[in-house]
Design an enzyme around this catalytic site. Sequence first.
Site, PDB file in Angstrom:
ATOM      1  N   GLU A 156      -5.902  -5.041  10.198  1.00  0.00           N
ATOM      2  CA  GLU A 156      -4.901  -4.013  10.470  1.00  0.00           C
ATOM      3  C   GLU A 156      -5.254  -3.275  11.755  1.00  0.00           C
ATOM      4  O   GLU A 156      -6.067  -2.344  11.738  1.00  0.00           O
ATOM      5  CB  GLU A 156      -4.841  -3.000   9.319  1.00  0.00           C
ATOM      6  N   SER A 191       2.932  -2.216  10.290  1.00  0.00           N
ATOM      7  CA  SER A 191       4.370  -2.290  10.565  1.00  0.00           C
ATOM      8  C   SER A 191       4.981  -3.660  10.277  1.00  0.00           C
ATOM      9  O   SER A 191       5.934  -4.062  10.951  1.00  0.00           O
ATOM     10  CB  SER A 191       4.665  -1.845  12.000  1.00  0.00           C
ATOM     11  N   GLU A 218      -6.967   4.704   7.415  1.00  0.00           N
ATOM     12  CA  GLU A 218      -6.715   6.136   7.175  1.00  0.00           C
ATOM     13  C   GLU A 218      -7.915   6.788   6.485  1.00  0.00           C
ATOM     14  O   GLU A 218      -8.206   7.965   6.706  1.00  0.00           O
ATOM     15  CB  GLU A 218      -5.413   6.309   6.366  1.00  0.00           C
ATOM     16  N   ASN A 235       0.881  -1.174   0.000  1.00  0.00           N
ATOM     17  CA  ASN A 235       0.000   0.000   0.000  1.00  0.00           C
ATOM     18  C   ASN A 235       0.913   1.217   0.000  1.00  0.00           C
ATOM     19  O   ASN A 235       1.465   1.583   1.030  1.00  0.00           O
ATOM     20  CB  ASN A 235      -0.897  -0.034   1.250  1.00  0.00           C
ATOM     21  N   LYS A 290       0.184   4.233  -0.360  1.00  0.00           N
ATOM     22  CA  LYS A 290      -0.426   5.455   0.203  1.00  0.00           C
ATOM     23  C   LYS A 290      -0.122   6.645  -0.717  1.00  0.00           C
ATOM     24  O   LYS A 290      -0.074   6.469  -1.925  1.00  0.00           O
ATOM     25  CB  LYS A 290       0.038   5.659   1.655  1.00  0.00           C
TER      26      LYS A 290
HETATM   27  P1  PGA Z   1       2.541   0.206   7.617  1.00  0.00           P
HETATM   28  O1  PGA Z   1       1.107   0.414   6.912  1.00  0.00           O
HETATM   29  O2  PGA Z   1       3.085  -1.097   7.075  1.00  0.00           O
HETATM   30  O3  PGA Z   1       3.358   1.379   7.206  1.00  0.00           O
HETATM   31  O4  PGA Z   1       2.287   0.126   9.085  1.00  0.00           O
HETATM   32  C1  PGA Z   1       0.260  -0.664   6.686  1.00  0.00           C
HETATM   33  C2  PGA Z   1      -1.028  -0.168   6.065  1.00  0.00           C
HETATM   34  O5  PGA Z   1      -1.480   0.925   6.424  1.00  0.00           O
HETATM   35  O6  PGA Z   1      -1.620  -0.853   5.224  1.00  0.00           O
END
Ligand code: PGA
Length: 255
Positions: free
Chosen positions: A170, A216, A100, A13, A15
Amino acid sequence: MNKKLRKACIAGNWKMNKNRAEAKALIAEMTPLVKDAGCDVVICVPYTNLETALEATKGTNIKVGAQNCHWEASGAFTAEISAGMLSEMGVPYVIIGHSERRQYFGETDVTVNKRVRAALDAGLTVILCVGELLEQREQGVTEEICAMQTRIALGGVGKEELARIIIAYEPVWAIGTGKTATAAQANEVNHFIRTVVEKLYGQSAADAMTIQYGGSMNAANAEELLDQADVDGGLIGGASLKAADFAAIIKAASR
Ligand code: PGA
């Protein structure tokens, strides 16, 4: 429940990261590193990179996804992108209900459900995100929250459509914080979500459902998380922006 019944999926992802030139470079760097993956490999890129990513991944095992879509087919919805627009471009995957979106953009379980429905109708495969906030975990309502989010999101989804649904558990407190759920915590909730799917659709559907963990996940912790019986891959944010790290996670999922 048998993990061998399910194909692992590692999805990046991105983002709101990478311009077109950077996207092209990252895909070129990761392509040889992930070409022998024993799992599905997906990169969910910003809308502005979809065309670039589709072009750059042609003939590779990397599939492309978007990070959201609207539930209406067209109309006066400034700045929105419909599921049909994505499928017409040849985009096969879409993330729906990312925390998000829920936290910052007013996404609710009801709008998540509408988007899931629209994405399925357009022929897309959905990566459906569910997960609790830190205070909800502390209040002991993680299961209730995940059950509610899953049940509402899957409203009106037929059993035969589940092959095009991936659930990503998540925990919101683990996203982008460097705070990973322990492997046991991830497995516990993934397993619980599978029982929710089982209640709705029966055991064979639950056995076949790919349920990822996200939050993470990185090159160092992926192996332990992916070793868990109910963790069928990952939704990767930060670590998906570095080819070597993303490839290491894919390698861990391919064993
Ligand atoms: P992250 O994000 O691996 O940076 O924690 C995961 C996600 O939001 O899908």
